[in-house]
Design a protein around this motif. Structure first.
Motif, PDB file in Angstrom:
ATOM      1  N   ILE A 126      31.805  34.221  47.483  1.00  0.00           N
ATOM      2  CA  ILE A 126      32.828  35.375  47.084  1.00  0.00           C
ATOM      3  C   ILE A 126      33.604  35.519  45.790  1.00  0.00           C
ATOM      4  O   ILE A 126      34.117  33.951  45.422  1.00  0.00           O
ATOM      5  N   GLN A 127      34.168  36.562  45.299  1.00  0.00           N
ATOM      6  CA  GLN A 127      34.714  36.746  44.223  1.00  0.00           C
ATOM      7  C   GLN A 127      36.287  35.836  44.171  1.00  0.00           C
ATOM      8  O   GLN A 127      36.997  36.879  45.371  1.00  0.00           O
ATOM      9  N   VAL A 128      36.919  35.409  43.625  1.00  0.00           N
ATOM     10  CA  VAL A 128      38.174  35.494  43.784  1.00  0.00           C
ATOM     11  C   VAL A 128      38.972  35.587  42.451  1.00  0.00           C
ATOM     12  O   VAL A 128      38.979  35.205  41.016  1.00  0.00           O
ATOM     13  N   LEU A 129      40.420  36.612  42.904  1.00  0.00           N
ATOM     14  CA  LEU A 129      40.587  36.987  41.533  1.00  0.00           C
ATOM     15  C   LEU A 129      41.626  36.275  40.925  1.00  0.00           C
ATOM     16  O   LEU A 129      42.435  35.694  41.843  1.00  0.00           O
ATOM     17  N   ASN A 130      42.004  35.446  39.299  1.00  0.00           N
ATOM     18  CA  ASN A 130      42.566  35.331  38.589  1.00  0.00           C
ATOM     19  C   ASN A 130      43.333  35.305  37.452  1.00  0.00           C
ATOM     20  O   ASN A 130      42.289  36.188  36.206  1.00  0.00           O
ATOM     21  N   LEU A 131      44.835  35.550  37.218  1.00  0.00           N
ATOM     22  CA  LEU A 131      44.555  36.302  36.121  1.00  0.00           C
ATOM     23  C   LEU A 131      44.557  35.323  34.677  1.00  0.00           C
ATOM     24  O   LEU A 131      44.061  35.787  33.866  1.00  0.00           O
ATOM     25  N   ASP A 132      44.176  34.474  34.794  1.00  0.00           N
ATOM     26  CA  ASP A 132      43.092  33.003  33.629  1.00  0.00           C
ATOM     27  C   ASP A 132      42.010  33.211  33.777  1.00  0.00           C
ATOM     28  O   ASP A 132      41.213  32.569  33.682  1.00  0.00           O
TER      29      ASP A 132
END
Lengths: 295, 295
Positions: A160-166
């Motif tokens: 799954i995709q995980v949001l991360n600001l970096d």
């Protein structure tokens, strides 16, 4: 043992391992997966039916166990009441699932068929290989994913995709079945047994709850059994930690169901307690999956 | 191999296993634990110094490995830069810790001493026993608990109370060190390696956060290394999943530190990233434990 019998067993062993290699490359939601698992079911029935069955001492109330013996080894414990060597039964069940005719499949022994098919492969590998936990575990994953995929008519996702600001990250997960927008999403860890690693079931659910929000994915893990055999004494116990499961259910995440092919009674009783954990035979999933809802 | 040499090695092997059995019964915060670990350190040094060292191919940048060989087996991979066969160094370190004189211990090689003592036992068991992961794992737990207990001057707790309206529950945990009311409380999981089970470190922290509130316990797990050896090719890799660790740190719980005896570089870099995970050589704990605070 006669030379011919030994030659014959080696031949089947090789065929079982070759079929397993094919299964690892097949999509769960494919006719190939169905043929290969059915082939494995026939092969392991043939292999095991040539072997002596050894009685084991059961320390589990109401359950009786035996093991197959070969190559100076014993297989894992097999629950007598749930076992039959009959690959044709699996063949019919698999056919009905793939043809979308499961609801008309009127055999009352679905749990027996599922348990027998899964444990026959695991027991065969116990005897063919040495101390190999990975092959039975991987087969069991593919076996359960196949059943889910065809029952839900949907391919599993493994990351799954995980949001991360970096920068976004892809995260490898257990099987995820997403029936589409506004529809149910299942999170399916699959384990032959959980033992002291049970907390991982809840931790992975917590992760999905964190990333996608509580109530997005329903956690419905499937396990084979919780038996442990003392080889020297030939004694079988079930290792259960119901109090710990309750603490996980309160403080880590909520699992919707925990399904077993051989349900430990200590866990089955948890649906009468607070917090409630619903532990059921896996066949129930085939009947109730449409009624399950995350909240 | 000569009969005498073989007899001699069996004799030391038996002594190592007997000392290990004693260690399992000793309190971590006792002089007994100190004597037994020191005895084990001398015995494993003696055992390993009689064995050939086999060069391994390193696939890890900047690290070089070898393995000891005996009984037609190889031990686990040993990091050359961190290894020395010198039980007297451990003896001095252990003495200074138990005498409360660690701050005056001016040997710069603390990491080398700790790593060598731990891996010498693990490598010995790899060769003495077959496929035994439990004995090295249990020894490593007692070894780290001993160091924590004497550094903090406090016995570990192995179970905590959990509130439940239907009756309180005792929950078995990793080591807990509680310095008293208003003082630091450490939650110390100990693993020889984490691999695909790393999530358990965060899940256990989450559990304590849930039961006692976030900020009560500082999670400071200690691991040995993350190496994996391909026996056929004699190649060593480090198995690291830094992206997954970051997702655990955001969505499951916050670990204060992760200490390693052989720190994987991929994890050490995580203190420059978001979310920050501080991964350090275990020797740092001896210096910084007083400055750590939960928030």
């Amino acid at each position: 043992m006669s030379y011919v019998l030994s030659y014959y067993r080696n031949l089947i062993s090789d065929k079982i391992l070759a079929a397993y290699e094919k299964l690892k490359k097949a999509d769960s939601y494919s006719h190939d997966a169905c043929s290969i698992i059915t082939e494995i079911s026939y092969l392991t029935s043939e292999y095991l039916s040539s072997l002596p069955a050894i009685e084991l001492q059961s320390k589990v109330k109401g359950k009786h166990y035996f093991a197959f013996a070969a190559n100076e080894k014993y297989s894992r414990a097999i629950n007598k009441a749930l076992f039959q060597l009959d690959a044709e039964e699996w063949d019919s069940l698999a056919t009905s699932i793939v043809q979308g005719a499961f609801d008309q499949f009127d055999n009352p022994n679905i749990d027996k068929i599922l348990y027998s098919t899964a444990i026959s492969f695991c027991a065969s590998i116990d005897l063919i290989k040495s101390r190999d936990q990975k092959t039975p575990g991987t087969f069991f994953e593919y076996f359960i994913a196949f059943l889910y995929a065809w029952r839900l008519r949907c391919s599993p996702i493994r990351e799954i995709q995980v949001l991360n600001l970096d920068g976004d990250t892809k995260l490898k997960t257990d099987f995820i079945f997403d029936l589409g927008q506004g529809q149910n999403k299942f999170h399916l860890p699959v384990k032959t047994s959980t033992r002291e690693r049970a907390i991982m079931l809840w931790a992975h659910q917590r992760l999905l709850d964190g990333v996608y929000g509580v109530g997005t994915f329903m956690g419905t893990p499937v396990c084979l059994a919780e038996t442990k055999t003392d080889k020297r004494k030939r004694e079988v116990v079930e290792i259960c930690t119901p109090r710990q499961w309750q603490v996980y259910q309160i403080h880590i995440a909520r699992l919707k169901r925990v399904y077993y092919l051989d349900v430990p009674e200590e866990y089955q009783k948890l649906d009468q307690a607070t917090p409630k954990i619903i532990v059921r035979p896996f066949s129930q999933f085939f009947k109730e999956w449409k009624e399950l809802s995350p909240n």
